[in-house]
Design a protein around this motif. Structure first.
Motif, short mmCIF file in Angstrom:
data_model
loop_
_atom_site.label_atom_id
_atom_site.label_comp_id
_atom_site.label_asym_id
_atom_site.label_seq_id
_atom_site.Cartn_x
_atom_site.Cartn_y
_atom_site.Cartn_z
N THR A 43 0.84 -1.21 0.00
CA THR A 43 0.00 0.00 0.00
C THR A 43 0.87 1.25 0.00
OG1 THR A 43 -1.66 -1.21 1.24
CG2 THR A 43 -1.88 1.17 1.22
N ALA A 44 1.95 1.22 0.79
CA ALA A 44 2.84 2.37 0.84
C ALA A 44 3.53 2.59 -0.51
CB ALA A 44 3.87 2.18 1.95
N VAL A 45 3.95 1.50 -1.12
CA VAL A 45 4.60 1.61 -2.44
C VAL A 45 3.62 2.21 -3.45
CG1 VAL A 45 5.53 0.26 -4.37
CG2 VAL A 45 6.28 -0.23 -2.04
N MET A 46 2.37 1.78 -3.37
CA MET A 46 1.35 2.32 -4.28
C MET A 46 1.10 3.81 -4.02
SD MET A 46 0.37 -0.02 -6.29
CE MET A 46 1.95 -0.79 -6.27
N SER A 47 1.45 4.27 -2.82
CA SER A 47 1.26 5.69 -2.49
C SER A 47 2.50 6.51 -2.80
CB SER A 47 0.94 5.83 -1.00
OG SER A 47 -0.14 5.01 -0.66
N GLY A 48 3.56 5.89 -3.31
CA GLY A 48 4.75 6.65 -3.68
C GLY A 48 5.93 6.45 -2.75
N ASP A 49 5.80 5.57 -1.76
CA ASP A 49 6.93 5.29 -0.88
C ASP A 49 7.79 4.17 -1.47
OD1 ASP A 49 6.05 7.18 0.85
OD2 ASP A 49 5.03 5.78 2.20
N THR A 50 8.95 3.98 -0.87
CA THR A 50 9.84 2.91 -1.34
C THR A 50 10.00 1.87 -0.23
OG1 THR A 50 11.00 4.39 -2.82
CG2 THR A 50 12.19 2.41 -2.14
N LEU A 51 9.85 0.61 -0.63
CA LEU A 51 9.97 -0.48 0.34
C LEU A 51 11.33 -1.14 0.14
CD1 LEU A 51 8.72 -2.45 2.46
CD2 LEU A 51 7.85 -3.78 0.53
N VAL A 52 12.11 -1.19 1.21
CA VAL A 52 13.43 -1.82 1.16
C VAL A 52 13.35 -3.16 1.88
CG1 VAL A 52 15.86 -1.58 1.77
CG2 VAL A 52 14.53 0.45 1.16
N LEU A 53 13.70 -4.23 1.17
CA LEU A 53 13.71 -5.58 1.77
C LEU A 53 15.13 -6.13 1.69
CD1 LEU A 53 10.46 -6.94 0.11
CD2 LEU A 53 10.72 -6.23 2.49
N ILE A 54 15.58 -6.71 2.77
CA ILE A 54 16.96 -7.21 2.82
C ILE A 54 16.94 -8.66 3.29
CG2 ILE A 54 19.24 -6.89 3.91
CD1 ILE A 54 18.39 -3.89 4.24
N GLU A 55 17.81 -9.44 2.71
CA GLU A 55 17.94 -10.87 3.04
C GLU A 55 18.19 -11.03 4.55
OE1 GLU A 55 17.80 -13.61 0.99
OE2 GLU A 55 18.25 -14.95 2.66
N GLY A 56 17.41 -11.90 5.16
CA GLY A 56 17.63 -12.20 6.57
C GLY A 56 16.82 -11.36 7.53
N PHE A 57 16.15 -10.32 7.01
CA PHE A 57 15.31 -9.49 7.88
C PHE A 57 13.85 -9.85 7.66
CE2 PHE A 57 18.45 -5.65 7.78
CZ PHE A 57 19.35 -6.40 8.50
N ASP A 58 13.12 -10.04 8.76
CA ASP A 58 11.68 -10.32 8.59
C ASP A 58 10.87 -9.02 8.71
OD1 ASP A 58 12.00 -9.84 11.20
OD2 ASP A 58 11.04 -11.68 11.93
N GLU A 59 11.54 -7.94 8.54
CA GLU A 59 10.81 -6.66 8.43
C GLU A 59 11.46 -5.80 7.35
OE1 GLU A 59 10.97 -4.07 11.87
OE2 GLU A 59 12.88 -4.92 12.48
N GLY A 60 10.63 -4.97 6.75
CA GLY A 60 11.13 -4.09 5.70
C GLY A 60 11.31 -2.68 6.22
N ILE A 61 11.81 -1.82 5.34
CA ILE A 61 11.97 -0.41 5.69
C ILE A 61 11.20 0.41 4.66
CG2 ILE A 61 13.62 1.47 5.98
CD1 ILE A 61 15.77 -0.78 6.44
N LEU A 62 10.33 1.26 5.20
CA LEU A 62 9.54 2.12 4.30
C LEU A 62 10.11 3.53 4.33
CD1 LEU A 62 5.78 1.22 4.82
CD2 LEU A 62 7.09 1.07 2.71
N VAL A 63 10.46 4.03 3.17
CA VAL A 63 11.02 5.38 3.09
C VAL A 63 10.08 6.25 2.26
CG1 VAL A 63 13.07 6.72 2.51
CG2 VAL A 63 13.29 4.28 3.02
#
Lengths: 372, 570
Positions: free
Chosen positions: B161-181
């Motif tokens: 939903t955030a990506v659809m609103s213009g944010d960027t989702l960062v996903l990294i190997e080994g993390f079970d959470e992402g970062i929304l910028v």
């Protein structure tokens, strides 16, 4: 009535002014002129005094049980059967009142503006607007009455501006030519106009804000303000047209309105005046429907009057049509029947209730008051 | 694969094919093709519904530790949309910690995305960080990223939903959470003067399609911490941002809750414009009257908030809604307050006249000419009669034709490209009008009446309200033309009764005229001087707007004229 609404004291004043004004200037003055000539304004004045006393009596009845209207008070005093009887009286009164109301509304418009239009058209139009107002409820009716009162002031201003140049005070003399007794008797016709206001107050007073403290002032003020607005016409009709000319017309105010002119360019502006006047006329229709529908709803034990508006309008429509169909019947009804229906009911009922309140001395039970 | 067709449309197509190509039908005349196509489309629709249900289920899932799992889920959800971008990177340049940046091309500011990538790839190395020393998303956010708005994201749905609103989702190997910028950076049209609400004096900025720019316009005007902007999202598919603005210590008690409750009740797939919301929260849904004010002007919204009202901002539209609203506000213009009060009052009076003219002038003209010509002054009646001598139509029909022609020209002028629209208006109003009069189809007086009525309706500042008045004009005109004074009075008073009966968020629509409020008359028909308008509307919590004795009283003794106070000490 679970949704409690309130109207302001100003709205009550406006409702009283509207319900009296239209017929009082429209047809009552002609009747008074026929009865007492140029003393018509004195008869009107006497009627105002009597009306003020009787509306105060109505207030005294309501003050004892400010949560209830007359039907509710009747129930509280002598039981359900008495409440039903009072509801029935309200129905009869407002059906009977619809005759003069329609005489005023229809004859103004039909005789002077739309002589070829069929009678039913006037009845249907009036009932449509009246039913709509009644459907919206007393609060909206109170608000439109305020607008109507503003229109009444404008109308009085216009007629005063247009008539004063022909004002001849000699037409008002001699005073009491018909004698005090005859003049007082003639005031019965204005009493019949006040009867509408008294019956309105009997239904509406319980929803007026702060009725216990300021209800009497508002009610009496309504009669006085309407009296001032009407007596202007009585004086102008006597002084400008003369009592003789006024007595020749069913709708005497239209003669005065036609006579009025401002300068050379605006020779005829009675249509503007009638447009201003229509709102009050339609308010009268509206309240007749409300009174009948409310009476019927209480008679049949319904929670609100929405279901009885249309049947009441139909009954009123047929009665109104029957009365106005024939001018002679209409005038006969107006002068010889209506005052003798209106005055005993409207003046008698507050006195009866007041007497019963004193005799029975019964306080209303709380549950009944809460159920209202 | 063919896009799925609704079953009803497929059935119609099949019938058409069957009727036009008899060879495709079987001997019984019943259609084999039809049932085949319908069955196919039904099957496709069922499959799509199944996929949609799966996607909905996936959106509720938490993010996974394995990057390839998250990538697979995202691919499944987003399909092959070309604007959806997945940029691979290595955290601190380490091949052990791959990651992806997900964003929608066009919605983001690529400079910000580049700054994210720079932080993730380069800064770690420069700061001598090892990927293993950054064990969580929180560490990365706190120690690497330089962006202003960064937050953790636990669920896939939240990220999408955030990506659809213009944010960027960062996903990294080994993390079970992402970062929304926050990387919103699409192109908008910028701040322009509102097209439908012009003024001579006053600010020129208008709202745009960006909700955040719009709220900022109001923040710039009211720097009060009590100005609150609450957010919500409406639309199951559009997920439109809605902001509710109010001043906490001024707003009518209970109004914000009422607004939120009405907005919360909306269940719809998409909100594309404020009109959608307006129709779903108004008090009188069957009434042609607007019970919600809409404006493109930030100064109007700021003024409404200062009166204790609530503004509703909707993303992707420059139109902001204001509640509660009153009928008289639609006749008032911002200029009234920016010019001196004499001028403001005079033009307000002109607008009230324009309102009455636009509502009743054609009706009165038709009524007088058709039924009550004796009411027209003689000289004027003769002029009108001479103009109507050759006109073959009854005056009602003539008026209806002219009104219709006027509306036609207005609509055509509005829809056409601007240069052509102007030409149409000129051709319509001048040439056709003149030709119609010369041909004897309409009288010159009728042209004047309709033109004055049209101009008057344009003098009403609120365009949407002037449209409502245009609608009311027609029943009034027809009733007056058919039944004369009786018809006019009946429809007019029915209209008045209706207006008296409606409310806007609990407030009477015709207030402060009915119910009458004495203090509010300072700003209704009249616009009294600013130093006299010391009260807010009665429903506001804090009714006092200004201090006392604000009338300028220059010190006549020394003539410096500076003082506001009676002692002239300022």
């Amino acid at each position: 009535m679970t949704n409690k609404i309130y109207i302001s004291q100003g709205m009550l004043v406006a409702m009283i002014v509207n319900i009296i004004y239209v017929k009082a200037i429209g047809v009552t003055q002609g009747t008074l002129a026929r009865a007492v000539g140029q003393d018509m304004w004195i008869a009107t004045l006497l009627g105002i005094l009597q009306g003020a006393v009787m509306i105060y009596a109505t207030y005294l009845v309501v003050r004892a049980m400010p949560e209830r209207d007359f039907i509710g008070i009747g129930e509280a005093l002598l039981g359900r059967w008495f409440g039903i009887l009072i509801a029935l009286i309200f129905i009869v009164f407002f059906i009977a009142a619809f005759g003069p109301v329609m005489i005023t509304f229809v004859y103004h418009l039909k005789d002077y503006f739309l002589p070829e239009a069929p009678l039913w058209m006037f009845i249907v139009a009036a009932l449509l607007v009246g039913s709509l107002g009644c459907f919206y409820g007393l609060e909206v009716m109170g608000r439109i009455a305020l607008v109507g009162m503003a229109f009444i002031f404008m109308l009085n201003l216009l007629i005063t501006i247009g008539s004063t140049h022909e004002f001849d005070i000699r037409n008002l003399l001699p005073v009491f030519e018909s004698g005090v007794k005859r003049t007082a008797a003639a005031s019965l016709h204005y009493d019949a106009d006040c009867a509408l206001a008294i019956m309105l107050a009997a239904l509406v007073l319980p929803i007026v804000k702060d009725v216990g403290k300021k209800g009497s002032r508002a009610a009496v003020m309504g009669i006085v303000v309407s009296g001032i607005s009407v007596i202007m016409w009585a004086i102008l009709e006597s002084a400008v047209l003369s009592a003789d000319v006024t007595s020749q017309y069913t709708v005497s105010c239209m003669k005065l309105a036609r006579n009025a002119h401002i300068g050379d360019f605006l020779q005829r502006y009675e249509m503007i005046m009638i447009a201003l006047y229509s709102l009050s006329a339609l308010f009268q229709v509206m309240f007749c429907i409300y009174g009948t529908a409310e009476g019927a709803a209480r008679l049949f034990g319904l929670k609100n009057n929405k279901w009885t508006i249309i049947p009441s309008s139909i009954v009123l429509g047929f009665f109104g049509y029957w009365v106005i169909e024939d001018h002679f019947r209409a005038i006969d009804y107006l002068e010889h029947y209506w005052p003798f229906i209106a005055v005993p009911i409207a003046f008698g009922m507050p006195l009866l209730m007041l007497g019963l309140s004193i005799m029975v001395g019964k306080k209303p039970d709380v549950s009944a008051a809460a159920s209202k | 694969m063919l896009p799925p067709l609704p079953a009803g449309i497929a059935r119609i197509i099949a019938v058409i094919i069957a009727v036009s190509l008899p060879g495709y039908t079987n001997s019984g005349g019943e259609i084999g093709v039809m049932t085949g196509v319908a069955a196919d489309t039904r099957q496709i629709a069922e499959e799509n519904a199944k996929i949609a249900a799966e996607v909905q289920e996936m959106l509720k899932q938490p993010l996974k530790q394995m990057l390839k799992d998250n990538r697979a889920d995202i691919d499944h959800i987003m399909g092959s949309s070309v604007d959806f971008q997945k940029r691979d990177f290595m955290l601190c340049g380490s091949a052990d910690r791959p990651g992806i940046c997900c964003y929608v091309d066009g919605l983001v500011d690529t400079v910000i995305v580049e700054s994210i990538l720079k932080a993730l790839i380069v800064f770690g190395g420069e700061l001598h960080h090892e990927p293993d020393k950054l064990p969580s998303a929180e560490d990365i956010r706190a120690r690497l990223m330089i962006n202003a708005s960064v937050k953790p994201c636990l669920k896939l749905g939240e990220g999408i939903t955030a990506v659809m609103s213009g944010d960027t989702l960062v996903l990294i190997e080994g993390f079970d959470e992402g970062i929304l910028v926050s990387t919103k950076g699409w192109k908008d049209r910028g701040v322009e003067e509102p097209a439908s609400e012009n003024n001579v004096r006053g600010p020129r900025d208008g709202f745009s399609e960006s909700i955040r720019t719009n709220t900022a316009h109001v923040r710039r005007r009211i720097r009060d911490p009590q100005l609150r902007i609450d957010g919500m999202v409406i639309g199951t598919r559009s997920k439109t941002d809605i902001n509710i603005a109010y001043i906490a210590d001024l707003v009518k008690i209970g109004l914000v809750d009422e607004v939120k409750q009405r907005l919360g009740r909306i269940k719809i797939d998409a909100i594309l414009e404020s009109g959608y919301v307006e129709e779903m929260i108004e008090d009188a849904p069957f009434s042609p009257f607007n019970t919600i004010q809409s404006t493109e002007r930030p100064d109007k919204v700021a003024s409404a908030l200062l009166e204790g009202r609530v503004a509703i901002f909707i993303d992707n539209t420059p139109v902001v809604l204001v509640v509660p609203s009153f009928f008289w506000q639609f006749i008032q213009a911002p200029d009234d307050y920016y010019h001196r009060y004499w001028v403001g009052t005079f033009f307000r009076f002109v607008r009230y006249c324009a309102f009455m003219i636009s509502l009743v002038l054609p009706s009165i003209y038709v009524m007088l000419v058709s039924f009550h010509h004796e009411m027209i002054p003689t000289s004027l009646a003769l002029t009108i009669a001479s103009g109507r001598e050759v006109v073959p139509f009854p005056v009602l029909l003539e008026a209806l034709l002219m009104e219709f022609a006027f509306e036609l020209m207005r609509e055509a002028g509005l829809r056409m490209p601007k240069p052509i629209g102007q030409a149409v208006s000129i051709v319509g109003s001048l040439i056709i009008g003149q030709a119609a009069v010369q041909a004897g189809l309409v009288s010159p007086f009728m042209v004047i009446v309709v033109a004055i009525t049209g101009i008057s309706s344009f003098a009403i500042p609120s365009y949407s309200s002037s449209l409502a008045l245009r609608i009311f004009r027609f029943p009034l005109l027809i009733a007056s033309g058919l039944f004369g004074l009786l018809g006019f009075a009946t429809v007019f008073f029915a209209l008045l009764l209706h207006a008296l009966s409606i409310r806007s968020f609990g407030e009477s629509y015709l207030a402060p005229a009915s119910p009458f409020s004495r203090t509010a008359q300072r700003d209704m028909v009249l616009r009294l001087p600013m130093w006299m308008m010391d009260y807010r509307p009665e429903f506001a919590q804090d009714s006092v707007r200004s201090g006392e004795h604000l009338m300028p009283e220059p010190d006549k003794g020394n003539g410096n004229g500076k003082g506001n106070g009676k002692d002239g000490s300022q």
